[in-house]
Every structure is written in C-alpha cells, then in structure tokens.
Scaffold this motif. Sequence first.
Motif, PDB file in Angstrom:
ATOM      1  N   GLY A 144      -0.997  -2.331   0.489  1.00 32.03           N
ATOM      2  CA  GLY A 144      -1.743  -1.425  -0.315  1.00 32.03           C
ATOM      3  C   GLY A 144      -1.078  -0.025  -0.167  1.00 32.03           C
ATOM      4  O   GLY A 144      -0.887   0.690   0.949  1.00 32.03           O
ATOM      5  N   ARG A 145      -0.760   0.517  -1.252  1.00 30.18           N
ATOM      6  CA  ARG A 145      -0.009   1.912  -1.184  1.00 30.18           C
ATOM      7  C   ARG A 145      -0.854   2.830  -2.396  1.00 30.18           C
ATOM      8  O   ARG A 145      -1.155   2.384  -3.388  1.00 30.18           O
ATOM      9  CB  ARG A 145       1.390   1.696  -1.719  1.00 30.18           C
ATOM     10  CG  ARG A 145       2.183   0.623  -0.818  1.00 30.18           C
ATOM     11  CD  ARG A 145       3.671   0.692  -0.868  1.00 30.18           C
ATOM     12  NE  ARG A 145       4.049   1.906  -0.170  1.00 30.18           N
ATOM     13  CZ  ARG A 145       4.472   1.794   1.324  1.00 30.18           C
ATOM     14  NH1 ARG A 145       4.097   0.721   1.831  1.00 30.18           N
ATOM     15  NH2 ARG A 145       4.722   3.003   1.780  1.00 30.18           N
ATOM     16  N   VAL A 146      -0.641   4.047  -2.087  1.00 29.86           N
ATOM     17  CA  VAL A 146      -1.362   5.131  -2.782  1.00 29.86           C
ATOM     18  C   VAL A 146      -0.309   6.150  -3.419  1.00 29.86           C
ATOM     19  O   VAL A 146       0.456   6.713  -2.911  1.00 29.86           O
ATOM     20  CB  VAL A 146      -2.200   5.839  -2.037  1.00 29.86           C
ATOM     21  CG1 VAL A 146      -3.047   7.227  -2.865  1.00 29.86           C
ATOM     22  CG2 VAL A 146      -3.408   5.089  -1.319  1.00 29.86           C
ATOM     23  N   VAL A 147      -0.263   6.126  -5.085  1.00 33.11           N
ATOM     24  CA  VAL A 147       0.260   7.058  -5.617  1.00 33.11           C
ATOM     25  C   VAL A 147      -0.668   8.458  -5.693  1.00 33.11           C
ATOM     26  O   VAL A 147      -1.448   8.235  -6.526  1.00 33.11           O
ATOM     27  CB  VAL A 147       0.814   6.494  -6.902  1.00 33.11           C
ATOM     28  CG1 VAL A 147       1.748   7.360  -7.804  1.00 33.11           C
ATOM     29  CG2 VAL A 147       1.799   5.226  -6.745  1.00 33.11           C
ATOM     30  N   GLU A 154      -4.366   2.996   5.096  1.00 33.37           N
ATOM     31  CA  GLU A 154      -3.275   3.883   5.448  1.00 33.37           C
ATOM     32  C   GLU A 154      -3.113   5.088   5.093  1.00 33.37           C
ATOM     33  O   GLU A 154      -2.202   5.958   5.880  1.00 33.37           O
ATOM     34  CB  GLU A 154      -2.226   2.753   4.684  1.00 33.37           C
ATOM     35  CG  GLU A 154      -2.076   1.449   5.440  1.00 33.37           C
ATOM     36  CD  GLU A 154      -1.142   1.278   6.617  1.00 33.37           C
ATOM     37  OE1 GLU A 154      -0.527   2.300   6.850  1.00 33.37           O
ATOM     38  OE2 GLU A 154      -1.386   0.345   7.484  1.00 33.37           O
ATOM     39  N   LEU A 155      -3.576   5.478   3.800  1.00 38.35           N
ATOM     40  CA  LEU A 155      -3.532   7.022   3.425  1.00 38.35           C
ATOM     41  C   LEU A 155      -4.149   7.723   4.448  1.00 38.35           C
ATOM     42  O   LEU A 155      -3.416   8.911   4.802  1.00 38.35           O
ATOM     43  CB  LEU A 155      -4.143   7.220   2.003  1.00 38.35           C
ATOM     44  CG  LEU A 155      -4.066   8.586   1.743  1.00 38.35           C
ATOM     45  CD1 LEU A 155      -2.692   9.020   1.161  1.00 38.35           C
ATOM     46  CD2 LEU A 155      -5.052   8.792   0.435  1.00 38.35           C
ATOM     47  N   THR A 170      -1.811  10.644   6.431  1.00 38.99           N
ATOM     48  CA  THR A 170      -1.880  11.830   5.843  1.00 38.99           C
ATOM     49  C   THR A 170      -3.353  12.639   6.226  1.00 38.99           C
ATOM     50  O   THR A 170      -3.073  14.011   5.963  1.00 38.99           O
ATOM     51  CB  THR A 170      -1.748  11.789   4.430  1.00 38.99           C
ATOM     52  OG1 THR A 170      -2.970  11.153   3.915  1.00 38.99           O
ATOM     53  CG2 THR A 170      -0.535  11.050   3.845  1.00 38.99           C
ATOM     54  N   GLY A 171      -4.252  12.010   6.640  1.00 44.68           N
ATOM     55  CA  GLY A 171      -5.432  12.544   6.984  1.00 44.68           C
ATOM     56  C   GLY A 171      -6.316  12.715   5.685  1.00 44.68           C
ATOM     57  O   GLY A 171      -7.052  13.447   5.780  1.00 44.68           O
ATOM     58  N   PRO A 230      -1.156  13.568   9.663  1.00 43.98           N
ATOM     59  CA  PRO A 230      -1.442  12.065  10.308  1.00 43.98           C
ATOM     60  C   PRO A 230      -2.503  12.148  11.299  1.00 43.98           C
ATOM     61  O   PRO A 230      -2.576  13.075  12.155  1.00 43.98           O
ATOM     62  CB  PRO A 230      -0.014  11.920  10.705  1.00 43.98           C
ATOM     63  CG  PRO A 230       0.918  12.763   9.969  1.00 43.98           C
ATOM     64  CD  PRO A 230       0.094  14.121  10.001  1.00 43.98           C
ATOM     65  N   THR A 231      -3.244  11.043  11.286  1.00 47.35           N
ATOM     66  CA  THR A 231      -4.567  10.789  12.062  1.00 47.35           C
ATOM     67  C   THR A 231      -4.286   9.839  13.020  1.00 47.35           C
ATOM     68  O   THR A 231      -4.748   9.536  14.119  1.00 47.35           O
ATOM     69  CB  THR A 231      -5.754  10.686  11.218  1.00 47.35           C
ATOM     70  OG1 THR A 231      -5.587   9.416  10.468  1.00 47.35           O
ATOM     71  CG2 THR A 231      -5.943  11.762  10.716  1.00 47.35           C
ATOM     72  N   ALA A 232      -3.492   8.639  12.616  1.00 47.74           N
ATOM     73  CA  ALA A 232      -3.211   7.550  13.543  1.00 47.74           C
ATOM     74  C   ALA A 232      -1.945   6.698  13.162  1.00 47.74           C
ATOM     75  O   ALA A 232      -2.070   5.328  12.736  1.00 47.74           O
ATOM     76  CB  ALA A 232      -4.502   6.492  13.166  1.00 47.74           C
ATOM     77  N   LEU A 233      -0.946   7.297  13.371  1.00 46.35           N
ATOM     78  CA  LEU A 233       0.495   6.659  13.109  1.00 46.35           C
ATOM     79  C   LEU A 233       0.693   5.843  14.348  1.00 46.35           C
ATOM     80  O   LEU A 233       0.414   6.023  15.601  1.00 46.35           O
ATOM     81  CB  LEU A 233       1.416   7.709  13.293  1.00 46.35           C
ATOM     82  CG  LEU A 233       1.510   8.413  11.979  1.00 46.35           C
ATOM     83  CD1 LEU A 233       2.613   9.666  12.124  1.00 46.35           C
ATOM     84  CD2 LEU A 233       1.628   8.000  10.699  1.00 46.35           C
TER      85      LEU A 233
END
Length: 154
Positions: free
Chosen positions: A13-16, A58-59, A63-64, A110-113
Amino acid sequence: MTDRPRPTLRTAGRVVLLDAADSVLLVQEREAESEVRWLTPGGGLEAGETPAEAAVRELYEETGIVIRLAPQAAPWHVDRYVWTIAGELYDQTNHYFLVRLPDLHRPVRPTALTELEQSIVLGSRWWTMGDLGATEDAIWPAELPVLLARELAA
C-alpha cells in the motif's frame, strides 16, 4: 542453464500525498551505491492488513503524517514491478492511494523506520510538478509525473 531465484510475491500500500499547492511527497532510498530512487511512501502489507491500511500505517511510520482511509478504499492506481532490496528479489503489486492535505509542505518526521529502512532511506522531499518533469533522478513509479498531470488537469 542457470537457475534464477524466484521472486517473493508481495503486495504493498502506497500513498501519493499531495499538499495544498499540488506538490507530492517522495522518499529517497538507496539500494546500492549506484541506485538511488525517489518513491511514494508505503510498503508491504502486514498480516491481516488491506492495502489501504498498510498505506496509512507505512505513511505514518515513514513520515509521521497521519491520514485516514477506509480499510476497503479503492486504489487510485495499481502497478506491478520486480525489484531487489537488500539482495532479496520481489514481485510486488502496489496499490496507490491519492490523498490531498489541506496545508502546504507538512513537515516530515519518520516515527518507526525498520532497521533496513534506516540503512537505505536518505530523506524526503516535496516535489512540484515542474520538479518532477525536470529531474533526471529515478522516480517510482516512473509514470507518476504523467499520472499526476492527468489527475491535476481533471
């Protein structure tokens, strides 16, 4: 005859993510010294997740930024490609969800890489349509500038 490794099948799943000025957020990754690419935030589904749920999770991790999508939301775009990361070959189907933010260039924290992501993520950047059209950098998906131009013209 050489046996080729079979790729691991994977769904992502990806976010544009577009801001109020129609800039898109991309994350820069380095797979190897010679391969650097910019791609939409997102990643593989965890057990029991839908593509929309994975995109939201994932976003946030990368990215937070917090967004909401219905668990069964329909993707804006779907593609499939074979790629390698950390020596592992994947055959991945990507479900892209287009999301608009009401503000400009929201900060990225980022919060959880994962350990792997920490070793390959170089940063992130908001890209204007002009930036996308002018860059020689690798963009994933490669057709993103065309897809976004169509979307913004509609």
